[in-house]
Design a protein around this motif. Structure first.
Motif, PDB file in Angstrom:
ATOM      1  N   THR A   1      55.296  40.919  27.238  1.00 32.61           N
ATOM      2  CA  THR A   1      55.269  39.468  27.300  1.00 32.61           C
ATOM      3  C   THR A   1      55.198  38.997  28.758  1.00 32.61           C
ATOM      4  O   THR A   1      55.456  39.780  29.682  1.00 32.61           O
ATOM      5  N   GLY A   2      54.855  37.753  28.950  1.00 35.43           N
ATOM      6  CA  GLY A   2      54.866  37.171  30.290  1.00 35.43           C
ATOM      7  C   GLY A   2      53.551  37.304  31.033  1.00 35.43           C
ATOM      8  O   GLY A   2      53.445  36.887  32.179  1.00 35.43           O
TER       9      GLY A   2
ATOM     10  N   LEU B   1      54.866  46.462  36.335  1.00 34.56           N
ATOM     11  CA  LEU B   1      53.973  45.456  35.747  1.00 34.56           C
ATOM     12  C   LEU B   1      54.198  44.095  36.423  1.00 34.56           C
ATOM     13  O   LEU B   1      53.231  43.375  36.703  1.00 34.56           O
TER      14      LEU B   1
ATOM     15  N   THR C   1      54.046  38.580  37.725  1.00 31.62           N
ATOM     16  CA  THR C   1      54.666  37.785  36.676  1.00 31.62           C
ATOM     17  C   THR C   1      56.035  38.363  36.357  1.00 31.62           C
ATOM     18  O   THR C   1      56.493  39.292  37.030  1.00 31.62           O
ATOM     19  N   ASN C   2      56.711  37.801  35.380  1.00 31.25           N
ATOM     20  CA  ASN C   2      57.982  38.339  34.884  1.00 31.25           C
ATOM     21  C   ASN C   2      57.733  38.848  33.471  1.00 31.25           C
ATOM     22  O   ASN C   2      57.574  38.055  32.552  1.00 31.25           O
ATOM     23  N   THR C   3      57.687  40.156  33.291  1.00 31.92           N
ATOM     24  CA  THR C   3      57.355  40.691  31.978  1.00 31.92           C
ATOM     25  C   THR C   3      58.604  40.949  31.133  1.00 31.92           C
ATOM     26  O   THR C   3      59.720  41.004  31.636  1.00 31.92           O
ATOM     27  N   GLY C   4      58.363  41.111  29.850  1.00 34.68           N
ATOM     28  CA  GLY C   4      59.396  41.515  28.898  1.00 34.68           C
ATOM     29  C   GLY C   4      58.704  42.298  27.802  1.00 34.68           C
ATOM     30  O   GLY C   4      57.509  42.606  27.917  1.00 34.68           O
TER      31      GLY C   4
END
Lengths: 216, 216
Positions: A213-214, B200, B206-209
């Motif tokens: 996500t993101g 990532l 970005t800030n991933t999850g």
């Protein structure tokens, strides 16, 4: 691009060959039994209703002669297969999708002696072979059916940036989103997530995958 | 429920305390410096505009006296903190959110000697302490802001099924989806995915999850 699939007569091999051939790649299905690989290649060619390809079959050594070689064998056969193909794979990009599962405990992380199958591959193979680890989280049931849309991102790691880029392009040709997951050491995370997904599959009675996500 | 947060004056502690207090849990913010924890507790209580709570502060030993104890300390302080609290944590559920990162290489998997921080915790603590590993993938920036919606699933593993269930309930009280990820050994997968997400983040700015797909 010419893509060899070592151990290509299995379930993963089928989906990969059909999806890539439909995009115009030339596929060499490899097997320890070259006759069986040739038969599988004829079978897959007949399924390839939209044309393109071609899909041919041969020994694993013949598959290992392609520009990019994907390895899909059970972990129990992983080291021996690589040792046998060490010379043939020199200078190639090897896409290793192996997960070091230890049946029957396939829902628990197992760290192999070299910490990950892909790290073991890089040690066993010639230093000029560039190992890429990827495709650990796509359900083989989904991958095997070329028409299936797959709700899963594909993480790709390698110590060679060019090899990572080539692999991400090939992942996209499968109809999937490929993401750069960093150095080959990160294969530990990718491979060990598979038993967790298998646990989730069992616990929640479904076929799971992952999305990052993101990314917008 | 009474929840202690060992190392609770940091960024993660803030978001966890505010989100849980808003759901009616009693929070004990712990720190090596009890006065600092008390000050932080007063500060957080003032922010808790909707009431409920209470949020109090004290030493890490006081936080360790709660029913459920969440541990949020840098990996460099992990073993020493646990050794110091071994007695206080006997019989408790300990939620360990530690990722064994080794700066500056935080985008590469690092397997600690005991293979995962949570497995090391289970060995260091009393056998009656039930360790749960979770919350490795939620960005602390998002978690720290109690109003933020977080697009991330939370994988939860432990060798104790009851502890896993309690932790999943508490994850849901944070406004997140908690999923049963199996035995504590699977913490290897959970902890090692964090450096991949950090890679990532850097690669795609970005800030991933993560999301688990296929659960409907």
């Amino acid at each position: 691009m010419r893509i060899g699939i070592v151990g290509g007569t299995g379930r993963e091999g089928r989906g990969l060959a059909l999806r890539w051939a439909a995009k115009g790649h030339a596929i060499v299905v490899g097997s320890r039994d070259a006759a069986r690989a040739q038969e599988k290649a004829r079978e897959l060619s007949a399924e390839l209703t939209g044309g393109v390809g071609p899909i041919s079959g041969g020994s694993n050594e013949e598959a290992a002669g392609a520009e990019v070689v994907l390895l899909t064998v059970p972990y129990a056969a992983h080291a021996d297969t690589l040792k046998g193909l060490r010379g043939a794979l020199a200078g190639r990009i090897v896409i290793d999708i192996t997960v070091p599962l230890v049946p029957p405990k396939v829902t628990q992380v197992n760290l192999p002696a070299g910490t990950s199958a892909a790290l073991e591959a890089q040690v066993l193979l010639d230093p000029t072979t560039r190992v890429v680890a990827t495709l650990h989280h796509v359900s083989s049931a989904h991958l095997g059916e070329p028409g299936h849309a797959i709700d899963c991102d594909v993480l790709v790691c390698s110590d060679d940036q060019d090899a990572r880029t080539v692999a991400i392009g090939l992942i996209e040709d499968l109809g999937l989103r490929g993401l750069d997951a960093g150095v080959l050491k990160n294969a530990v995370a990718l491979e060990s997530l598979t038993p967790v997904l298998l646990h989730l599959n069992r616990k929640y009675k479904t076929n799971t995958g992952i999305r990052i996500t993101g990314l917008g």
